[in-house]
Design a protein around this motif. Structure first.
Motif, PDB file in Angstrom:
ATOM      1  N   LEU A  22       0.824  -1.208   0.000  1.00  0.00           N
ATOM      2  CA  LEU A  22       0.000   0.000   0.000  1.00  0.00           C
ATOM      3  C   LEU A  22       0.859   1.259   0.000  1.00  0.00           C
ATOM      4  N   ALA A  23       1.936   1.229   0.771  1.00  0.00           N
ATOM      5  CA  ALA A  23       2.846   2.395   0.796  1.00  0.00           C
ATOM      6  C   ALA A  23       3.479   2.594  -0.577  1.00  0.00           C
ATOM      7  N   ALA A  24       3.899   1.502  -1.212  1.00  0.00           N
ATOM      8  CA  ALA A  24       4.546   1.598  -2.522  1.00  0.00           C
ATOM      9  C   ALA A  24       3.571   2.074  -3.600  1.00  0.00           C
ATOM     10  N   ALA A  25       2.288   1.769  -3.440  1.00  0.00           N
ATOM     11  CA  ALA A  25       1.292   2.176  -4.431  1.00  0.00           C
ATOM     12  C   ALA A  25       0.875   3.634  -4.282  1.00  0.00           C
ATOM     13  N   ALA A  26       1.166   4.237  -3.146  1.00  0.00           N
ATOM     14  CA  ALA A  26       0.774   5.627  -2.907  1.00  0.00           C
ATOM     15  C   ALA A  26       1.670   6.569  -3.690  1.00  0.00           C
ATOM     16  N   MET A  27       1.073   7.494  -4.385  1.00  0.00           N
ATOM     17  CA  MET A  27       1.817   8.514  -5.109  1.00  0.00           C
ATOM     18  C   MET A  27       1.598   9.852  -4.410  1.00  0.00           C
ATOM     19  N   ILE A  28       2.666  10.573  -4.193  1.00  0.00           N
ATOM     20  CA  ILE A  28       2.612  11.852  -3.491  1.00  0.00           C
ATOM     21  C   ILE A  28       2.921  12.955  -4.487  1.00  0.00           C
ATOM     22  N   ASN A  29       1.977  13.850  -4.706  1.00  0.00           N
ATOM     23  CA  ASN A  29       2.180  14.975  -5.616  1.00  0.00           C
ATOM     24  C   ASN A  29       2.758  16.148  -4.844  1.00  0.00           C
ATOM     25  N   THR A  30       3.833  16.708  -5.364  1.00  0.00           N
ATOM     26  CA  THR A  30       4.479  17.841  -4.716  1.00  0.00           C
ATOM     27  C   THR A  30       3.984  19.154  -5.339  1.00  0.00           C
ATOM     28  N   PRO A  31       4.181  20.275  -4.651  1.00  0.00           N
ATOM     29  CA  PRO A  31       3.753  21.573  -5.194  1.00  0.00           C
ATOM     30  C   PRO A  31       4.452  21.932  -6.511  1.00  0.00           C
ATOM     31  N   CYS A  32       5.629  21.360  -6.762  1.00  0.00           N
ATOM     32  CA  CYS A  32       6.350  21.697  -7.995  1.00  0.00           C
ATOM     33  C   CYS A  32       6.088  20.665  -9.098  1.00  0.00           C
ATOM     34  N   ALA A  33       4.946  20.015  -9.045  1.00  0.00           N
ATOM     35  CA  ALA A  33       4.470  19.095 -10.084  1.00  0.00           C
ATOM     36  C   ALA A  33       5.320  17.836 -10.229  1.00  0.00           C
ATOM     37  N   ARG A  34       5.966  17.425  -9.176  1.00  0.00           N
ATOM     38  CA  ARG A  34       6.689  16.159  -9.185  1.00  0.00           C
ATOM     39  C   ARG A  34       5.849  15.129  -8.458  1.00  0.00           C
ATOM     40  N   THR A  35       6.016  13.892  -8.824  1.00  0.00           N
ATOM     41  CA  THR A  35       5.327  12.800  -8.144  1.00  0.00           C
ATOM     42  C   THR A  35       6.370  11.932  -7.467  1.00  0.00           C
ATOM     43  N   LEU A  36       6.175  11.699  -6.186  1.00  0.00           N
ATOM     44  CA  LEU A  36       7.093  10.871  -5.413  1.00  0.00           C
ATOM     45  C   LEU A  36       6.407   9.550  -5.075  1.00  0.00           C
ATOM     46  N   GLN A  37       7.202   8.501  -5.014  1.00  0.00           N
ATOM     47  CA  GLN A  37       6.669   7.212  -4.597  1.00  0.00           C
ATOM     48  C   GLN A  37       7.254   6.863  -3.242  1.00  0.00           C
ATOM     49  N   ALA A  38       6.398   6.443  -2.335  1.00  0.00           N
ATOM     50  CA  ALA A  38       6.825   6.066  -0.989  1.00  0.00           C
ATOM     51  C   ALA A  38       7.211   4.595  -0.955  1.00  0.00           C
ATOM     52  N   THR A  39       8.080   4.248  -0.039  1.00  0.00           N
ATOM     53  CA  THR A  39       8.401   2.854   0.239  1.00  0.00           C
ATOM     54  C   THR A  39       8.371   2.655   1.746  1.00  0.00           C
ATOM     55  N   ALA A  40       8.324   1.402   2.167  1.00  0.00           N
ATOM     56  CA  ALA A  40       8.287   1.107   3.596  1.00  0.00           C
ATOM     57  C   ALA A  40       9.254  -0.014   3.915  1.00  0.00           C
ATOM     58  N   SER A  41      10.069   0.189   4.907  1.00  0.00           N
ATOM     59  CA  SER A  41      10.913  -0.863   5.464  1.00  0.00           C
ATOM     60  C   SER A  41      10.270  -1.271   6.785  1.00  0.00           C
ATOM     61  N   ILE A  42      10.016  -2.567   6.945  1.00  0.00           N
ATOM     62  CA  ILE A  42       9.239  -3.039   8.089  1.00  0.00           C
ATOM     63  C   ILE A  42      10.017  -4.095   8.856  1.00  0.00           C
ATOM     64  N   GLY A  43       9.992  -3.999  10.177  1.00  0.00           N
ATOM     65  CA  GLY A  43      10.559  -5.020  11.049  1.00  0.00           C
ATOM     66  C   GLY A  43       9.452  -5.645  11.875  1.00  0.00           C
ATOM     67  N   GLU A  44       9.357  -6.968  11.826  1.00  0.00           N
ATOM     68  CA  GLU A  44       8.309  -7.678  12.560  1.00  0.00           C
ATOM     69  C   GLU A  44       8.920  -8.811  13.367  1.00  0.00           C
ATOM     70  N   THR A  45       8.207  -9.220  14.390  1.00  0.00           N
ATOM     71  CA  THR A  45       8.608 -10.383  15.171  1.00  0.00           C
ATOM     72  C   THR A  45       7.385 -10.974  15.845  1.00  0.00           C
ATOM     73  N   THR A  46       7.484 -12.219  16.224  1.00  0.00           N
ATOM     74  CA  THR A  46       6.430 -12.844  17.014  1.00  0.00           C
ATOM     75  C   THR A  46       6.947 -13.013  18.438  1.00  0.00           C
ATOM     76  N   ALA A  47       6.029 -13.046  19.374  1.00  0.00           N
ATOM     77  CA  ALA A  47       6.394 -13.176  20.785  1.00  0.00           C
ATOM     78  C   ALA A  47       6.917 -14.581  21.069  1.00  0.00           C
ATOM     79  N   ARG A  48       7.871 -14.635  21.972  1.00  0.00           N
ATOM     80  CA  ARG A  48       8.434 -15.898  22.434  1.00  0.00           C
ATOM     81  C   ARG A  48       8.089 -16.065  23.907  1.00  0.00           C
ATOM     82  N   ARG A  49       8.226 -17.269  24.417  1.00  0.00           N
ATOM     83  CA  ARG A  49       7.783 -17.589  25.789  1.00  0.00           C
ATOM     84  C   ARG A  49       8.252 -16.598  26.848  1.00  0.00           C
ATOM     85  N   LYS A  50       9.510 -16.253  26.872  1.00  0.00           N
ATOM     86  CA  LYS A  50      10.043 -15.415  27.958  1.00  0.00           C
ATOM     87  C   LYS A  50      10.092 -13.932  27.601  1.00  0.00           C
TER      88      LYS A  50
END
Length: 78
Positions: A22-50
């Motif tokens: 979804l982040a990569a699909a979003a296009m951001i229009n700037t005031p100077c008529a440029r279009t920027l594409q966003a990206t996302a770096s994500i860190g995930e983990t699952t819980a462990r017993r302790k």
């Protein structure tokens, strides 16, 4: 940072990939008529017993920096 309850690793990865896409699909229009594409770096983990909240967040943060330092626009799950 968000803790999600009752999710397994496969569904967590799928959720993260959807957010990243979804982040990569979003296009951001700037005031100077440029279009920027966003990206996302994500860190995930699952819980462990302790784990406590701090150890979960620390591991997810470590995974985030792994994603950012590798190729960016990716997801790291442990």
């Amino acid at each position: 940072m968000r803790l999600i309850r009752n999710i397994d690793a496969a569904n967590l990865k799928g959720l993260g990939e959807r957010i990243r896409g979804l982040a990569a699909a979003a296009m951001i229009n700037t005031p100077c008529a440029r279009t920027l594409q966003a990206t996302a770096s994500i860190g995930e983990t699952t819980a462990r017993r302790k784990d406590d909240t701090e150890s979960i967040i620390a591991r997810a943060d470590k995974n985030l920096y792994c994603s950012r330092n590798s190729e960016r626009n990716c997801l790291t799950l442990s």
